[in-house]
Design a protein around this motif. Structure first.
Motif, PDB file in Angstrom:
ATOM      1  N   ALA A   1      -6.148   5.674   3.270  1.00 11.56           N
ATOM      2  CA  ALA A   1      -5.204   6.655   3.819  1.00 11.56           C
ATOM      3  C   ALA A   1      -5.365   6.780   5.334  1.00 11.56           C
ATOM      4  O   ALA A   1      -4.400   7.084   6.041  1.00 11.56           O
ATOM      5  CB  ALA A   1      -5.397   8.017   3.151  1.00 11.56           C
ATOM      6  N   LEU A   2      -6.575   6.533   5.818  1.00 11.28           N
ATOM      7  CA  LEU A   2      -6.820   6.555   7.263  1.00 11.28           C
ATOM      8  C   LEU A   2      -6.400   5.256   7.938  1.00 11.28           C
ATOM      9  O   LEU A   2      -6.467   5.144   9.159  1.00 11.28           O
ATOM     10  CB  LEU A   2      -8.319   6.790   7.538  1.00 11.28           C
ATOM     11  N   GLY A   3      -6.010   4.268   7.145  1.00 19.53           N
ATOM     12  CA  GLY A   3      -5.613   2.978   7.693  1.00 19.53           C
ATOM     13  C   GLY A   3      -6.781   2.038   7.946  1.00 19.53           C
ATOM     14  O   GLY A   3      -6.641   1.050   8.665  1.00 19.53           O
TER      15      GLY A   3
ATOM     16  N   GLU B   1     -12.949   5.337  -0.943  1.00 14.41           N
ATOM     17  CA  GLU B   1     -12.177   4.156  -0.558  1.00 14.41           C
ATOM     18  C   GLU B   1     -10.703   4.508  -0.398  1.00 14.41           C
ATOM     19  O   GLU B   1     -10.050   4.046   0.545  1.00 14.41           O
ATOM     20  CB  GLU B   1     -12.378   3.044  -1.578  1.00 14.41           C
ATOM     21  N   ASP B   2     -10.176   5.335  -1.293  1.00  9.77           N
ATOM     22  CA  ASP B   2      -8.778   5.780  -1.156  1.00  9.77           C
ATOM     23  C   ASP B   2      -8.595   6.555   0.150  1.00  9.77           C
ATOM     24  O   ASP B   2      -7.579   6.393   0.835  1.00  9.77           O
ATOM     25  CB  ASP B   2      -8.370   6.668  -2.342  1.00  9.77           C
TER      26      ASP B   2
ATOM     27  N   LEU C   1     -10.765  -3.127   2.330  1.00  9.18           N
ATOM     28  CA  LEU C   1      -9.951  -2.113   1.653  1.00  9.18           C
ATOM     29  C   LEU C   1      -8.512  -2.581   1.653  1.00  9.18           C
ATOM     30  O   LEU C   1      -7.775  -2.352   2.614  1.00  9.18           O
ATOM     31  CB  LEU C   1     -10.067  -0.759   2.353  1.00  9.18           C
ATOM     32  N   SER C   2      -8.131  -3.263   0.610  1.00 11.76           N
ATOM     33  CA  SER C   2      -6.745  -3.714   0.527  1.00 11.76           C
ATOM     34  C   SER C   2      -5.859  -2.507   0.254  1.00 11.76           C
ATOM     35  O   SER C   2      -6.307  -1.535  -0.351  1.00 11.76           O
ATOM     36  CB  SER C   2      -6.592  -4.769  -0.575  1.00 11.76           C
ATOM     37  N   PRO C   3      -4.616  -2.563   0.703  1.00 10.12           N
ATOM     38  CA  PRO C   3      -3.730  -1.415   0.457  1.00 10.12           C
ATOM     39  C   PRO C   3      -3.606  -1.128  -1.028  1.00 10.12           C
ATOM     40  O   PRO C   3      -3.604  -2.041  -1.853  1.00 10.12           O
ATOM     41  CB  PRO C   3      -2.378  -1.877   1.039  1.00 10.12           C
ATOM     42  N   ALA C   4      -3.517   0.153  -1.351  1.00  9.81           N
ATOM     43  CA  ALA C   4      -3.414   0.558  -2.774  1.00  9.81           C
ATOM     44  C   ALA C   4      -2.078   0.176  -3.362  1.00  9.81           C
ATOM     45  O   ALA C   4      -1.099   0.002  -2.708  1.00  9.81           O
ATOM     46  CB  ALA C   4      -3.626   2.058  -2.878  1.00  9.81           C
TER      47      ALA C   4
END
Length: 177
Positions: free
Chosen positions: A116-118, A111-112, A174-177
């Motif tokens: 990172a790929l947007g 998921e991270d 996937l919400s931003p980290a």
């Protein structure tokens, strides 16, 4: 698992070890040592050597590996489907290490990587009869989309004589980290 666990990107040289891990974790008697297997549903190979090599060569696919020391003990694949959608597949952990938390660590790493790929969303397909696995993903934020997809047998002869299998589609924003 020791403190030397590392999650890194697979290379083409990893293909033989990845294939061995995937077969051991998903199929045959070795897979029955863990809870997350398909050995009672399917008895063919999980992935062909050529298919795995093609995935490793595809720039849209990243296979993350978990290694303890130098030993390959888990993997997960992330495939960019389009600008915002990723597909999660091949999440597996060596059968003797299942329930150790490694699957969760690989899922988090995947998921991270997607973030990172947007990517905005990660989707996956799971065999509909694998209720405990589906429940595991639901507890980690994946939800049913209502969509199902057919399972395509690896060998054409199995399409008529093999088990009738359907995938359910799950997805997670996937919400931003």
């Amino acid at each position: 698992m020791s403190d030397t666990l590392a999650i890194t990107t697979a290379t083409p040289a990893d293909a033989p070890a990845l294939k061995a891990l995937l077969e051991a974790a998903y199929r045959g008697d070795s897979a029955r040592q863990g809870w997350n297997h398909e050995a009672d549903i399917l008895d063919d190979e999980r992935i062909g050597r050529e298919e795995l090599e093609a995935m490793l060569a595809d720039p849209a696919v990243t296979i993350l590996t978990a290694r303890d020391g130098g030993a390959l003990i888990g993997c997960v694949a992330v495939t960019r489907k389009d600008e915002s959608l990723g597909y999660l597949g091949m999440l597996c952990v060596s059968p003797t290490l299942q329930s150790s938390g490694l699957g969760r660590r690989l899922l988090d790493a995947a998921e991270d990587h997607g973030r990172a790929l947007g990517l905005a969303t990660m989707e996956m397909t799971v065999i509909d009869s694998r209720e405990s696995l589906i429940a595991w993903y639901v507890r980690r934020g994946y939800a049913f989309t209502g969509e199902t997809r057919p399972f395509h047998a690896l060998r054409p002869a199995d399409a008529e004589t093999g088990p009738q299998i359907t995938f359910v589609v799950l997805e997670k924003p996937l919400s931003p980290a």
